[in-house]
Design a protein around this motif. Sequence first.
Motif, mmCIF file in Angstrom:
data_model
loop_
_atom_site.group_PDB
_atom_site.id
_atom_site.type_symbol
_atom_site.label_atom_id
_atom_site.label_comp_id
_atom_site.label_asym_id
_atom_site.label_seq_id
_atom_site.Cartn_x
_atom_site.Cartn_y
_atom_site.Cartn_z
ATOM 1 N N ARG A 72 0.822 -1.219 0.000
ATOM 2 C CA ARG A 72 0.000 0.000 0.000
ATOM 3 C C ARG A 72 0.850 1.261 0.000
ATOM 4 N NH1 ARG A 72 -5.604 0.156 3.066
ATOM 5 N NH2 ARG A 72 -4.970 2.317 2.962
ATOM 6 N N ALA A 73 2.001 1.200 0.636
ATOM 7 C CA ALA A 73 2.907 2.356 0.703
ATOM 8 C C ALA A 73 3.707 2.524 -0.585
ATOM 9 C CB ALA A 73 3.860 2.198 1.883
ATOM 10 N N GLY A 74 3.630 1.532 -1.484
ATOM 11 C CA GLY A 74 4.402 1.593 -2.724
ATOM 12 C C GLY A 74 5.881 1.338 -2.483
ATOM 13 N N ARG A 75 6.191 0.510 -1.488
ATOM 14 C CA ARG A 75 7.571 0.230 -1.115
ATOM 15 C C ARG A 75 7.823 -1.268 -1.097
ATOM 16 N NH1 ARG A 75 10.615 3.963 1.304
ATOM 17 N NH2 ARG A 75 9.694 5.992 1.569
ATOM 18 N N SER A 76 9.073 -1.608 -1.318
ATOM 19 C CA SER A 76 9.508 -2.991 -1.121
ATOM 20 C C SER A 76 9.666 -3.220 0.368
ATOM 21 C CB SER A 76 10.859 -3.234 -1.800
ATOM 22 O OG SER A 76 10.759 -3.007 -3.175
ATOM 23 N N GLN A 77 9.549 -4.480 0.782
ATOM 24 C CA GLN A 77 9.768 -4.793 2.184
ATOM 25 C C GLN A 77 11.189 -4.403 2.552
ATOM 26 O OE1 GLN A 77 7.941 -8.282 3.445
ATOM 27 N NE2 GLN A 77 9.041 -8.411 5.378
ATOM 28 N N PHE A 78 11.346 -3.752 3.679
ATOM 29 C CA PHE A 78 12.652 -3.252 4.109
ATOM 30 C C PHE A 78 13.594 -4.417 4.358
ATOM 31 C CE2 PHE A 78 15.732 -1.096 6.825
ATOM 32 C CZ PHE A 78 15.871 0.112 6.152
ATOM 33 N N ASP A 79 14.827 -4.256 3.912
ATOM 34 C CA ASP A 79 15.810 -5.331 3.955
ATOM 35 C C ASP A 79 16.675 -5.321 5.211
ATOM 36 O OD1 ASP A 79 16.799 -7.576 2.722
ATOM 37 O OD2 ASP A 79 18.267 -6.490 1.517
ATOM 38 N N GLY A 80 16.737 -4.204 5.913
ATOM 39 C CA GLY A 80 17.635 -4.091 7.063
ATOM 40 C C GLY A 80 16.937 -4.358 8.381
ATOM 41 N N SER A 81 17.592 -3.963 9.447
ATOM 42 C CA SER A 81 17.059 -4.173 10.795
ATOM 43 C C SER A 81 15.876 -3.246 11.054
ATOM 44 C CB SER A 81 18.150 -3.907 11.833
ATOM 45 O OG SER A 81 18.442 -2.520 11.886
ATOM 46 N N LEU A 82 15.103 -3.600 12.063
ATOM 47 C CA LEU A 82 13.997 -2.734 12.474
ATOM 48 C C LEU A 82 14.505 -1.354 12.881
ATOM 49 C CD1 LEU A 82 11.917 -5.287 14.556
ATOM 50 C CD2 LEU A 82 11.143 -4.107 12.485
ATOM 51 N N ARG A 83 15.598 -1.320 13.617
ATOM 52 C CA ARG A 83 16.141 -0.030 14.066
ATOM 53 C C ARG A 83 16.551 0.839 12.878
ATOM 54 N NH1 ARG A 83 15.380 3.301 18.208
ATOM 55 N NH2 ARG A 83 17.148 4.662 18.476
ATOM 56 N N HIS A 84 17.175 0.208 11.894
ATOM 57 C CA HIS A 84 17.605 0.966 10.721
ATOM 58 C C HIS A 84 16.399 1.511 9.944
ATOM 59 C CE1 HIS A 84 19.516 1.302 6.590
ATOM 60 N NE2 HIS A 84 20.077 2.242 7.314
ATOM 61 N N GLU A 85 15.362 0.709 9.817
ATOM 62 C CA GLU A 85 14.162 1.189 9.125
ATOM 63 C C GLU A 85 13.531 2.347 9.888
ATOM 64 O OE1 GLU A 85 10.161 -0.468 6.958
ATOM 65 O OE2 GLU A 85 11.084 -1.727 8.500
ATOM 66 N N TRP A 86 13.453 2.214 11.209
ATOM 67 C CA TRP A 86 12.893 3.293 12.028
ATOM 68 C C TRP A 86 13.699 4.573 11.824
ATOM 69 C CZ3 TRP A 86 14.965 6.097 16.135
ATOM 70 C CH2 TRP A 86 14.045 6.842 16.885
ATOM 71 N N GLN A 87 15.033 4.460 11.836
ATOM 72 C CA GLN A 87 15.888 5.629 11.631
ATOM 73 C C GLN A 87 15.651 6.252 10.265
ATOM 74 O OE1 GLN A 87 19.650 3.712 12.357
ATOM 75 N NE2 GLN A 87 19.698 4.335 14.500
ATOM 76 N N GLU A 88 15.481 5.435 9.247
ATOM 77 C CA GLU A 88 15.217 5.967 7.895
ATOM 78 C C GLU A 88 13.916 6.756 7.870
ATOM 79 O OE1 GLU A 88 17.162 5.910 5.075
ATOM 80 O OE2 GLU A 88 18.648 5.222 6.512
ATOM 81 N N MET A 89 12.885 6.243 8.525
ATOM 82 C CA MET A 89 11.613 6.964 8.559
ATOM 83 C C MET A 89 11.761 8.293 9.289
ATOM 84 S SD MET A 89 8.519 4.245 8.988
ATOM 85 C CE MET A 89 9.327 3.128 10.116
ATOM 86 N N VAL A 90 12.429 8.288 10.415
ATOM 87 C CA VAL A 90 12.619 9.534 11.179
ATOM 88 C C VAL A 90 13.393 10.543 10.331
ATOM 89 C CG1 VAL A 90 13.703 10.572 13.221
ATOM 90 C CG2 VAL A 90 12.467 8.389 13.428
ATOM 91 N N LYS A 91 14.427 10.081 9.639
ATOM 92 C CA LYS A 91 15.246 10.979 8.821
ATOM 93 C C LYS A 91 14.456 11.614 7.676
ATOM 94 C CE LYS A 91 19.667 8.811 9.830
ATOM 95 N NZ LYS A 91 20.762 7.954 9.312
ATOM 96 N N THR A 92 13.368 10.983 7.230
ATOM 97 C CA THR A 92 12.549 11.612 6.181
ATOM 98 C C THR A 92 11.816 12.832 6.708
ATOM 99 O OG1 THR A 92 10.495 10.346 6.536
ATOM 100 C CG2 THR A 92 12.149 9.393 5.004
ATOM 101 N N GLN A 93 11.714 12.947 8.048
ATOM 102 C CA GLN A 93 10.915 14.007 8.651
ATOM 103 C C GLN A 93 11.701 15.111 9.331
ATOM 104 O OE1 GLN A 93 7.401 13.832 8.268
ATOM 105 N NE2 GLN A 93 8.298 12.354 6.849
ATOM 106 N N LEU A 94 12.989 14.863 9.599
ATOM 107 C CA LEU A 94 13.772 15.829 10.383
ATOM 108 C C LEU A 94 15.111 16.129 9.740
ATOM 109 C CD1 LEU A 94 13.172 14.285 13.916
ATOM 110 C CD2 LEU A 94 12.208 16.418 13.046
ATOM 111 N N PRO A 95 15.589 17.363 9.905
ATOM 112 C CA PRO A 95 16.938 17.683 9.428
ATOM 113 C C PRO A 95 17.999 17.021 10.326
ATOM 114 C CG PRO A 95 16.017 19.564 10.597
ATOM 115 C CD PRO A 95 14.944 18.507 10.522
ATOM 116 N N ALA A 96 19.151 16.789 9.742
ATOM 117 C CA ALA A 96 20.252 16.183 10.495
ATOM 118 C C ALA A 96 20.647 17.132 11.596
ATOM 119 C CB ALA A 96 21.428 15.907 9.585
#
Length: 97
Positions: free
Chosen positions: A73-97
Amino acid sequence: MTYKNFLDSQTQSALPSGLSPLLQALWYAGRDEWYKAHAIAQQHEDAPLFDWLHAFLHRQQGDLNNATYWYRRAGRSQFDGSLRHEWQEMVKTQLPA
């Protein structure tokens, strides 16, 4: 708020003020408060970033069939890395470094 501030806030007892609903859900998800994060995700279905969040949450829960549905539904492939890494990727889409 920066990415680092967000990560640092994970040790606080209360949700920081001024966060978007997506960041609120990610804050809860990062603290393994699954039900709170999932409730927010359910309120925002049909938005691609929330569908990705929903997929992540079901992956975090161990429900891979449901996660696959939400990744699609999100138009994405299933994430290949760890749960923590996926969570970090999502957060990074929303906040500046």
